[in-house]
Design an enzyme around this catalytic site. Sequence first.
Site, PDB file in Angstrom:
ATOM      1  N   ARG A   1       7.820  45.618 -21.397  1.00  0.00           N
ATOM      2  CA  ARG A   1       8.180  46.548 -22.472  1.00  0.00           C
ATOM      3  C   ARG A   1       8.826  45.758 -23.610  1.00  0.00           C
ATOM      4  O   ARG A   1       9.098  44.575 -23.462  1.00  0.00           O
ATOM      5  CB  ARG A   1       9.156  47.612 -21.949  1.00  0.00           C
ATOM      6  CG  ARG A   1      10.457  47.004 -21.475  1.00  0.00           C
ATOM      7  CD  ARG A   1      11.467  48.050 -21.051  1.00  0.00           C
ATOM      8  NE  ARG A   1      12.613  47.391 -20.443  1.00  0.00           N
ATOM      9  CZ  ARG A   1      13.626  48.035 -19.893  1.00  0.00           C
ATOM     10  NH1 ARG A   1      13.638  49.349 -19.849  1.00  0.00           N
ATOM     11  NH2 ARG A   1      14.629  47.372 -19.371  1.00  0.00           N
TER      12      ARG A   1
ATOM     13  N   ASN B   1      15.306  51.967 -27.861  1.00  0.00           N
ATOM     14  CA  ASN B   1      16.106  51.862 -26.649  1.00  0.00           C
ATOM     15  C   ASN B   1      16.631  50.449 -26.517  1.00  0.00           C
ATOM     16  O   ASN B   1      15.854  49.491 -26.596  1.00  0.00           O
ATOM     17  CB  ASN B   1      15.272  52.181 -25.398  1.00  0.00           C
ATOM     18  CG  ASN B   1      16.134  52.273 -24.156  1.00  0.00           C
ATOM     19  OD1 ASN B   1      17.017  53.137 -24.079  1.00  0.00           O
ATOM     20  ND2 ASN B   1      15.925  51.386 -23.201  1.00  0.00           N
ATOM     21  N   GLU B   2      17.929  50.329 -26.338  1.00  0.00           N
ATOM     22  CA  GLU B   2      18.543  49.005 -26.162  1.00  0.00           C
ATOM     23  C   GLU B   2      17.860  47.980 -27.069  1.00  0.00           C
ATOM     24  O   GLU B   2      17.287  46.989 -26.595  1.00  0.00           O
ATOM     25  CB  GLU B   2      18.486  48.559 -24.706  1.00  0.00           C
ATOM     26  CG  GLU B   2      19.429  49.329 -23.822  1.00  0.00           C
ATOM     27  CD  GLU B   2      19.557  48.746 -22.416  1.00  0.00           C
ATOM     28  OE1 GLU B   2      18.727  47.896 -22.038  1.00  0.00           O
ATOM     29  OE2 GLU B   2      20.489  49.147 -21.702  1.00  0.00           O
TER      30      GLU B   2
ATOM     31  N   GLU C   1      23.903  55.009 -20.397  1.00  0.00           N
ATOM     32  CA  GLU C   1      23.312  54.625 -19.109  1.00  0.00           C
ATOM     33  C   GLU C   1      24.345  53.892 -18.281  1.00  0.00           C
ATOM     34  O   GLU C   1      25.092  53.059 -18.809  1.00  0.00           O
ATOM     35  CB  GLU C   1      22.167  53.619 -19.294  1.00  0.00           C
ATOM     36  CG  GLU C   1      20.918  54.110 -19.940  1.00  0.00           C
ATOM     37  CD  GLU C   1      19.883  52.970 -20.029  1.00  0.00           C
ATOM     38  OE1 GLU C   1      19.933  52.011 -19.237  1.00  0.00           O
ATOM     39  OE2 GLU C   1      19.045  53.044 -20.927  1.00  0.00           O
TER      40      GLU C   1
ATOM     41  N   GLU D   1      10.717  49.570 -11.969  1.00  0.00           N
ATOM     42  CA  GLU D   1      12.094  49.920 -11.628  1.00  0.00           C
ATOM     43  C   GLU D   1      12.179  50.911 -10.468  1.00  0.00           C
ATOM     44  O   GLU D   1      13.136  51.669 -10.351  1.00  0.00           O
ATOM     45  CB  GLU D   1      12.812  50.450 -12.875  1.00  0.00           C
ATOM     46  CG  GLU D   1      12.925  49.340 -13.903  1.00  0.00           C
ATOM     47  CD  GLU D   1      13.697  49.691 -15.160  1.00  0.00           C
ATOM     48  OE1 GLU D   1      14.453  48.841 -15.655  1.00  0.00           O
ATOM     49  OE2 GLU D   1      13.531  50.826 -15.637  1.00  0.00           O
TER      50      GLU D   1
ATOM     51  N   HIS E   1      15.356  50.885  -8.450  1.00  0.00           N
ATOM     52  CA  HIS E   1      16.622  51.129  -9.171  1.00  0.00           C
ATOM     53  C   HIS E   1      17.111  52.523  -8.799  1.00  0.00           C
ATOM     54  O   HIS E   1      16.337  53.483  -8.807  1.00  0.00           O
ATOM     55  CB  HIS E   1      16.344  51.044 -10.672  1.00  0.00           C
ATOM     56  CG  HIS E   1      17.558  50.980 -11.536  1.00  0.00           C
ATOM     57  ND1 HIS E   1      18.446  52.026 -11.658  1.00  0.00           N
ATOM     58  CD2 HIS E   1      18.034  49.992 -12.337  1.00  0.00           C
ATOM     59  CE1 HIS E   1      19.416  51.676 -12.501  1.00  0.00           C
ATOM     60  NE2 HIS E   1      19.192  50.447 -12.921  1.00  0.00           N
TER      61      HIS E   1
HETATM   62  C1  GAL Z   1      18.420  49.346 -19.201  1.00  0.00           C
HETATM   63  C2  GAL Z   1      17.265  50.110 -19.823  1.00  0.00           C
HETATM   64  C3  GAL Z   1      16.699  51.155 -18.888  1.00  0.00           C
HETATM   65  C4  GAL Z   1      16.554  50.593 -17.511  1.00  0.00           C
HETATM   66  C5  GAL Z   1      17.893  50.095 -17.030  1.00  0.00           C
HETATM   67  C6  GAL Z   1      17.863  49.550 -15.621  1.00  0.00           C
HETATM   68  O1  GAL Z   1      18.445  48.059 -19.728  1.00  0.00           O
HETATM   69  O2  GAL Z   1      17.644  50.728 -21.020  1.00  0.00           O
HETATM   70  O3  GAL Z   1      15.458  51.593 -19.402  1.00  0.00           O
HETATM   71  O4  GAL Z   1      15.650  49.530 -17.563  1.00  0.00           O
HETATM   72  O5  GAL Z   1      18.335  49.072 -17.872  1.00  0.00           O
HETATM   73  O6  GAL Z   1      19.108  49.069 -15.207  1.00  0.00           O
END
Ligand code: GAL
Length: 680
Positions: A123, A161-162, A319, A367, A370
């Site tokens: 991504r 995003n980020e 997050e 992920e 996760h």
């Molecule tokens: C962040 C991201 C999320 C997901 C998360 C996993 O960096 O914005 O989309 O990847 O980490 O920890």
Amino acid sequence: MTGNPGGRWLRRPAETPRGRLGFGADYNPEQWPQEVWEDDVRAMRQAGVNIVSLAIFSWARLQPRPDAWTFDWLDQVMDLLHANGIAVDLATATASPPPWLTTLHPEILPVDHDGRTVWPGARQHWRPTSPVFREHALRLVRAMAERYGEHPALAAWHVSNELGCHNVYDFSDDAATAFRAWLRAKYGSVQALNQAWATAFWSQTYGDWQEVLPPRLAASFTNPTQQLDFKRFSSDALKDHLRAERAVLNELTPDIPVTTNFMIMGETKGMNYADWAGEVDFVSNDHYVQPGPRAQDELSFSANLTGSLAGGRPWFLMEHSTSAVNWQPVNHAKRPGAMARDSLTHVAYGADAVCFFQWRQSAGGAEMYHSAMVPHAGTDSEVFRSVADLGATLEALAPVAGTRRRRARTAVVFDWDSWWASELDSHPTSRLRYRQEALDWYSALLAAGVRADVIDAADSFGDYDLLIAPILHVVPRALADRLSAYVADGGHLVTTYFSGIVDENDHVWLGGYPGALRDLLGIRIEEFAPLPDDERVHLDLGATGTLWTDRVEVTEHDVKVVASYTSGDQAGRPAITTRPVGLGSASYVSTRLGPDGLARLLPHLLATSGVEPELSAGVGGAVELAVRTGPDGDYWFLINRTDGAVTVAGVEGEVVQAPSLATGLTLGPRQVCVLFRTRA
Ligand code: GAL
């Protein structure tokens, strides 16, 4: 000036009660068949979820071909969420370009330092400076704003995003063109650039802008000011992308606040968030616990700095994780109570929303291991039960919403320029870690029970009695003057090794170190004396030093030696000095003491500055205190940092939240208690 000037918070539909904390997650319904959506929303309500971030990685689903748009599924999800009272922080969906775009326009793909193309497959494979990417991204942003600008579920916009998580440094030709334009705007002439970059060295003098490049793979160390400027430029290039998306959103939906999720955590250092904070209506941050003995300190440090960048106003935890992540070498599940403790620590430092990545744990994709609010095991799980408990806790904490940070008397200064410059290559040591040193000080303060703010170097110093500026490496004249004025007015400044060394162009202040701070500190250093990895030195304070020492000479008669070296090449010389200046003092620490060594030094510094722990002796260290302040009084967050029970004595207040507090203030392992105290 840092902090978001606008301070617009989530738009609230008329029927939503005011004054509640946000609770939710990234919601990725496109990963699931439609039948699951109803279950999702039912479980969200059960858990107390009131906001989700939607469409973050939905570009391919929303625009499957250049001229085909498929919004119907997102319409349904927006309606469903709204019907269930769940607000939406809607992403602009530009974070991950779809395959058709990179196939049509491979020229949007980033190029790394070594000249390799960063291919699609993960991504964020886009160049921040690509005009082609920008055009396609803004088209999507416009389509999103036109479609959903009036939707009643829409509470805020979530840009990309980020930004910069994977693509902050791009060395492509687009980046070269934009870098030149940035340098031109900064320096005005090639001569000024040559001067700032000290290009007389190694025959690097430029005759024309076209000759200037990003610091790509080179035969040896690239020019340090070129590297530093490239870092500044790269942060600015992403900021420019943020502003471009925001401009479209502001044009079409002027009443909807705009944010983007920062990554103030660990060693993520490419984005100068102190500089970005004024570009969003409210600050949002993502935080993942960095494993290790100081994990909680790091979380607290990051949350604290985020609160400062928000100007003391509430911010949004966009997050964090309910349990394990998937991207560390070994991914540990969180221990019971840790998720709530982590969440409430963010709230303690000003978060008015607690959200997770992600709502439902993915069954496939990168992920899938996760954690999430709904794990693979489903809602009949410990994780989901603890999520629902947290939802109830946050509801009980509704009165905290909207309250602001209560300043501490001590601050630790955090400065992106110094972070970037102090860790450049070809330095006295490659081992120096700027953020670690700052965190060491913060850990020592936590262990001593002293509440401290983590602030940006542009913040006002005057409100603090004790100002700790570790490795303040880049000190332009104006900053040196501000520090001198702070001390003259009664402030107590503490700084460390490798501080005051260079100006804003990364040119050494001549005449002896610590350059810009030499006169203030009343010391002079002719040569640095960094230590090899296996060497420690002893100080008569009872502490040991690693990483660095200096050959310190005292130049002013009023300098007091607080501690001297008792071993190593500097044995017998000063290791730590302090000097009364004006109404305050200026102190210097020439070695890395680490949190334990700093714990030995702190009593001296606290005594000089008159700062005292706010909790009774003995509890400080075990219990972390953070304070938010509202119109009628203060909320004291007492966070048990230990895995055992701790009793807090001598603190009065009304218990706002602490489910299992039976008698007195005994906090169970990892428990957080919130007390309301009216102001006298
Ligand atoms: C962040 C991201 C999320 C997901 C998360 C996993 O960096 O914005 O989309 O990847 O980490 O920890």
